[in-house]
Design an enzyme around this catalytic site. Structure first.
Site, PDB file in Angstrom:
ATOM      1  N   TYR A   1      -6.799   2.379   6.252  1.00  0.00           N
ATOM      2  CA  TYR A   1      -5.906   1.263   5.928  1.00  0.00           C
ATOM      3  C   TYR A   1      -5.868   0.110   6.934  1.00  0.00           C
ATOM      4  O   TYR A   1      -5.019  -0.768   6.829  1.00  0.00           O
ATOM      5  CB  TYR A   1      -4.490   1.761   5.690  1.00  0.00           C
TER       6      TYR A   1
ATOM      7  N   GLU B   1       0.854  -1.198   0.000  1.00  0.00           N
ATOM      8  CA  GLU B   1       0.000   0.000   0.000  1.00  0.00           C
ATOM      9  C   GLU B   1       0.878   1.232   0.000  1.00  0.00           C
ATOM     10  O   GLU B   1       2.061   1.151   0.296  1.00  0.00           O
ATOM     11  CB  GLU B   1      -0.834   0.049   1.293  1.00  0.00           C
TER      12      GLU B   1
ATOM     13  N   LYS C   1      10.690   3.384   3.290  1.00  0.00           N
ATOM     14  CA  LYS C   1      10.676   4.851   3.174  1.00  0.00           C
ATOM     15  C   LYS C   1      11.448   5.306   1.946  1.00  0.00           C
ATOM     16  O   LYS C   1      12.603   4.906   1.752  1.00  0.00           O
ATOM     17  CB  LYS C   1      11.332   5.471   4.407  1.00  0.00           C
TER      18      LYS C   1
ATOM     19  N   CYS D   1      15.340  48.319  -0.369  1.00  0.00           N
ATOM     20  CA  CYS D   1      14.372  47.612  -1.212  1.00  0.00           C
ATOM     21  C   CYS D   1      14.906  47.480  -2.640  1.00  0.00           C
ATOM     22  O   CYS D   1      15.344  48.472  -3.231  1.00  0.00           O
ATOM     23  CB  CYS D   1      13.048  48.367  -1.210  1.00  0.00           C
TER      24      CYS D   1
ATOM     25  N   ASP E   1       1.456  10.373   3.931  1.00  0.00           N
ATOM     26  CA  ASP E   1       2.179  11.244   4.860  1.00  0.00           C
ATOM     27  C   ASP E   1       1.182  12.217   5.487  1.00  0.00           C
ATOM     28  O   ASP E   1       1.021  13.348   5.045  1.00  0.00           O
ATOM     29  CB  ASP E   1       3.270  12.000   4.094  1.00  0.00           C
TER      30      ASP E   1
ATOM     31  N   CYS F   1       9.674  46.489   3.268  1.00  0.00           N
ATOM     32  CA  CYS F   1       9.899  47.788   2.639  1.00  0.00           C
ATOM     33  C   CYS F   1       8.753  48.685   3.105  1.00  0.00           C
ATOM     34  O   CYS F   1       7.589  48.380   2.847  1.00  0.00           O
ATOM     35  CB  CYS F   1       9.876  47.668   1.115  1.00  0.00           C
TER      36      CYS F   1
ATOM     37  N   CYS G   1       6.300  52.003  -3.794  1.00  0.00           N
ATOM     38  CA  CYS G   1       7.051  50.829  -4.211  1.00  0.00           C
ATOM     39  C   CYS G   1       6.195  50.028  -5.210  1.00  0.00           C
ATOM     40  O   CYS G   1       5.114  49.542  -4.860  1.00  0.00           O
ATOM     41  CB  CYS G   1       7.384  50.017  -2.961  1.00  0.00           C
TER      42      CYS G   1
ATOM     43  N   LYS H   1       2.219   4.664   1.624  1.00  0.00           N
ATOM     44  CA  LYS H   1       2.378   5.164   2.989  1.00  0.00           C
ATOM     45  C   LYS H   1       2.049   6.666   2.959  1.00  0.00           C
ATOM     46  O   LYS H   1       2.847   7.485   2.515  1.00  0.00           O
ATOM     47  CB  LYS H   1       3.807   4.925   3.487  1.00  0.00           C
TER      48      LYS H   1
ATOM     49  N   CYS I   1      12.526  49.859  -4.943  1.00  0.00           N
ATOM     50  CA  CYS I   1      12.386  51.313  -4.817  1.00  0.00           C
ATOM     51  C   CYS I   1      13.499  51.939  -3.983  1.00  0.00           C
ATOM     52  O   CYS I   1      13.482  53.137  -3.723  1.00  0.00           O
ATOM     53  CB  CYS I   1      11.022  51.661  -4.227  1.00  0.00           C
TER      54      CYS I   1
HETATM   55  S1  IVH Z   1      -0.667   0.316   8.831  1.00  0.00           S
HETATM   56  C1  IVH Z   1      -0.204  -2.082  12.604  1.00  0.00           C
HETATM   57  N1  IVH Z   1      -0.798   1.424   6.489  1.00  0.00           N
HETATM   58  O1  IVH Z   1       2.600   5.216   9.057  1.00  0.00           O
HETATM   59  C2  IVH Z   1      -0.191  -1.378  11.321  1.00  0.00           C
HETATM   60  N2  IVH Z   1       0.094   2.698   8.268  1.00  0.00           N
HETATM   61  O2  IVH Z   1       5.183   4.748  10.393  1.00  0.00           O
HETATM   62  C3  IVH Z   1      -0.449   0.047  11.487  1.00  0.00           C
HETATM   63  N3  IVH Z   1       0.718   5.009   7.629  1.00  0.00           N
HETATM   64  O3  IVH Z   1       1.393   4.470  12.251  1.00  0.00           O
HETATM   65  C4  IVH Z   1      -0.228   0.943  10.389  1.00  0.00           C
HETATM   66  N4  IVH Z   1       0.139   4.855   5.531  1.00  0.00           N
HETATM   67  O4  IVH Z   1       0.276   6.420  10.812  1.00  0.00           O
HETATM   68  C5  IVH Z   1      -0.433   1.567   7.773  1.00  0.00           C
HETATM   69  N5  IVH Z   1      -1.015   2.287   4.340  1.00  0.00           N
HETATM   70  C6  IVH Z   1      -0.662   2.442   5.617  1.00  0.00           C
HETATM   71  C7  IVH Z   1      -0.124   3.666   6.104  1.00  0.00           C
HETATM   72  C8  IVH Z   1       0.252   3.741   7.442  1.00  0.00           C
HETATM   73  C9  IVH Z   1       0.619   5.658   6.467  1.00  0.00           C
HETATM   74  C10 IVH Z   1       1.265   5.619   8.865  1.00  0.00           C
HETATM   75  C11 IVH Z   1       0.560   5.228  10.121  1.00  0.00           C
HETATM   76  C12 IVH Z   1       1.570   4.410  10.890  1.00  0.00           C
HETATM   77  C13 IVH Z   1       2.828   5.030  10.413  1.00  0.00           C
HETATM   78  C14 IVH Z   1       4.004   4.111  10.682  1.00  0.00           C
END
Ligand code: IVH
Length: 672
Positions: A225, A113, A316, A410, A117, A428, A434, A115, A413
């Site tokens: 998720y 999946e 990551k 500035c 942010d 300024c 200006c 991740k 001006c």
């Molecule tokens: S699963 C036990 N799935 O990343 C499993 N987490 O660094 C729990 N996060 O705590 C998390 N995308 O806040 C899961 N597709 C995803 C995610 C995800 C972002 C975050 C989440 C987690 C943190 C871990």
């Protein structure tokens, strides 16, 4: 309409609106226009007002927020909110697989999946209804931010279907879509506020706002998720996510590759590599990929460490960083006179775009990283939208190089710059002479949310300024057809359009004019509040600092800025010229007709649910009658208007401070 008919209609409209909400916010496949949606919503609001007894607790009209939370309650998570182990390479993922293969015999299937942010959230549903939403906190306990989460359109208040568990928790990530975040920053730029640097931190701040009505306007989004609960009716994680989708949640789908079943490390890496390249094309930020063992029974066999599941891992992405040469530092002057230093770079490819410029923020930042022209610099694009310079390759520096001297005058001006105590930026002060400040003020005035003048755009303002036809907002109203018609490429129609647009704009309501004149920190919402509470421009001009801060939502910073604005003679002169041209410097007859001063000097706190007013209507009525609305009870509170379900802590506080509690009928008597 009979009671039965009303009940049926309310049910039907609520259902229709829920379906459209789902199509629009969850599936991104709207099937009616925004206008038609608003019309249905308005109809439901009207009916609910007339027949409050039939309104659903989780009606689609409740998405507008209104509940105020002074201190978020800390609650313990039913299931600890764990984190994930991190990995950064193919070897790390191989090690992950080796570790778990020692613990299970069966063949494994993985789910990959994105991740997201954002900010983690756990939402509990009972009998298909959203009952609580809690932030991660320290993993053991978090903040109860239910009222704010309820305003997020992609999170269902009532689930679809009938096969959801009686009680379960679903976890996901809340975030600002990139385009929403950019728009938010654009608005801030317009009122002279510093920009938000990072979408994730801004989302976190938004979720902790006390006024859920403000959160409702912010357009946060959420992907889910993870489903948790006792005896869940699934065998795999994938199945749980599919079902969550059927119940109405926004979940990742296999098209367009937001989630993928994988058997091998190579397949996992295909997914990772794809998104490492493609992530810049998403409308939300991701910082990696999450890999999870799919089968629940296998997950159980593999188990957990103290902090995280052993059956899942995060991969990551590397923060994208490149090095390039700093060619020149230039300085931009904004509408408010704020100076922003800009690094002009040897063009370089970063995160899918060619970067030529990066913000250096302010003088302190330049000093901190000691960045100098001709340096080789590192440019990074993390969660921030504007790439930033994160460091300098000092070993490659020319031995004769000297530290950057911040400008003192500035660049536009040549006026000497000022930097007030506590301000990060230089300014300024030459606001009347200006060029970028002069043009910026006119451009703000004509912008869509202010006067929205037909035919006039930023380029035309530039041209009018260059041709010395307009150097302030009042000059615009003194333009005539011939002056425009003589300009290059201005035909008859275009010229007449502008003249007509200017004439029409004289009817724009007071609050938008107040926003348009460009007082620093007076954005759309503040302008509305000021207009409503002070009623006309003279009351604002003559208001003391104390009177200004006594107004709802006006703090010290805004009050000081307003006083400063009208202290400047040139501004008052402009207002008088605009007034002579007939612009609306007071509330309209309509707005005034319903206004009295019956509640002058009284401070109200509103709590609970009402049958004759929506919460916003009640607050508006208080303000229209001269009263003030406050969000917290104090000794100064005159009355608490209490509806149904007033919070117990509010009640206790009211009793302790001996503040009188009245119901809505008694309130109506006060204004009659
Ligand atoms: S699963 C036990 N799935 O990343 C499993 N987490 O660094 C729990 N996060 O705590 C998390 N995308 O806040 C899961 N597709 C995803 C995610 C995800 C972002 C975050 C989440 C987690 C943190 C871990």
């Amino acid at each position: 309409m009979t009671k039965d008919e009303a009940k049926n209609k309310i049910e039907e409209l609520s259902q229709t609106l829920r379906t459209h909400n789902h199509k629009y916010y969850v599936l991104s496949e709207p099937s009616i226009s925004d206008y038609d949606f608003d019309m249905l919503l308005e109809e439901l609001q009207r009916l609910e007002k007339e027949f409050p007894e039939f309104a659903f607790e989780d009606s689609p009209t409740k998405r507008v927020g209104g509940e105020i939370t002074k201190n978020f309650k800390t609650v313990k998570h039913k299931y600890r909110m764990l984190s994930l182990g991190n990995s950064y390479s193919k070897e790390d993922i191989e090690d992950f697989e080796t570790r778990i293969k020692k613990l299970v015999e069966n063949e494994l299937e993985y789910i990959c999946e994105l991740k997201y942010d954002g900010i983690a959230i756990g939402i509990t549903y009972k009998n298909g209804k959203l009952v609580q939403a809690v932030t991660r906190g320290d993993g053991v306990q978090g903040d109860d931010i239910t009222p704010n989460v309820k305003t997020i359109r992609s999170i269902p208040l009532q689930l679809k279907g009938d096969d959801y568990p009686e009680e379960f928790e679903i976890r996901g990530e809340l975030f600002y879509p990139k385009n929403v975040f950019e728009a938010l920053n654009k608005e801030r730029e317009e009122i002279g506020e510093d920009l938000y640097a990072n979408a994730r931190n801004t989302a976190s701040g938004t979720l902790k706002m006390q006024d859920s009505a403000v959160v409702a306007q912010r357009k946060l989004d959420c992907y889910l998720y993870f489903v948790l609960g006792k005896n869940l009716p699934f065998e795999t994680h994938f199945e749980s996510i599919q079902k969550a989708g059927e119940w109405g949640f926004k979940i990742p789908t296999e098209k367009p590759n937001y989630i993928k079943k994988c058997k091998t490390i190579d397949e996992i890496f295909e997914f990772i590599n794809y998104w490492d390249k493609e992530r810049n094309n998403l409308n939300f930020e991701i910082d990696g990929v999450v890999i999870k063992v799919n089968n629940y029974a296998r997950q159980e066999e593999i188990g957990f460490t103290a902090k995280s599941p052993k059956w899942a891992i995060a991969y990551k992405f590397k923060a994208e960083k490149v090095s390039t040469k700093l060619l020149e530092i230039t300085y931009q002057v904004g509408r408010t006179g704020a100076i922003t230093p800009v690094a002009n770079l040897q063009p370089v490819l970063l995160a899918g775009t060619t970067v030529r410029r990066a913000s250096l923020h302010n003088a302190d930042q330049i000093e901190k990283i000691d960045v100098r022209v001709n340096d080789t610099v590192f440019v990074e694009k993390g969660g921030e939208i504007i790439p930033k310079i994160v460091g300098v390759e000092a070993t490659q520096r020319d031995i004769f190089s000297t530290p950057t001297q911040y400008i003192t005058a500035c660049p536009e001006c040549e006026t000497e710059l000022v930097r007030k105590e506590g301000d990060a930026k230089h300014y300024c002060p030459n606001e009347w002479g200006c060029p970028p400040q002069i043009k910026g003020k006119m451009q703000h005035f004509i912008s869509r949310k202010a006067m929205n003048i037909d035919g006039l755009g930023e380029e035309t303002i530039d041209l009018l300024y260059e041709q010395r036809l307009a150097k302030n907002i009042a000059d615009l109203y003194e333009l005539n057809f011939d002056q425009l018609f003589e300009l290059e490429s201005f035909k008859e129609k275009k010229s007449q359009n502008i003249i007509d647009g200017l004439i029409d704009s004289k009817q724009i309501p007071f609050e938008r004019l107040l926003y348009g004149i460009g007082i620093r920190y007076v954005g759309e919402t503040v302008a509305k509040k000021l207009a409503r509470q002070f009623k006309n421009i003279d009351n604002i001009i003559n208001a003391s600092f104390e009177e200004l801060i006594a107004a709802d939502e006006i703090g010290d910073k805004i009050a000081e800025s307003i006083i400063h604005f009208f202290f400047v003679e040139g501004n008052v002169e402009l207002i008088n010229r605009l007034r002579a041209h007939g612009l609306q410097f007071e509330l309209s007859e309509d707005q005034l007709a319903n206004a009295t001063t019956k509640l002058e000097g009284l401070i109200f706190v509103v709590s609970g649910v009402f049958s004759k007013f929506s919460r916003d209507e009640l607050k508006n009525t208080i303000e229209q009658n001269g009263g003030k609305v406050s969000s917290s009870i104090s000794k100064k509170t005159s009355y608490i208007v209490a509806g149904e379900n007033m919070g117990p802590s509010k009640l206790a506080k009211a009793e302790k401070l001996e503040v009188e509690i009245i119901n809505e009928d008694r309130f109506i008597e006060l204004i009659q």
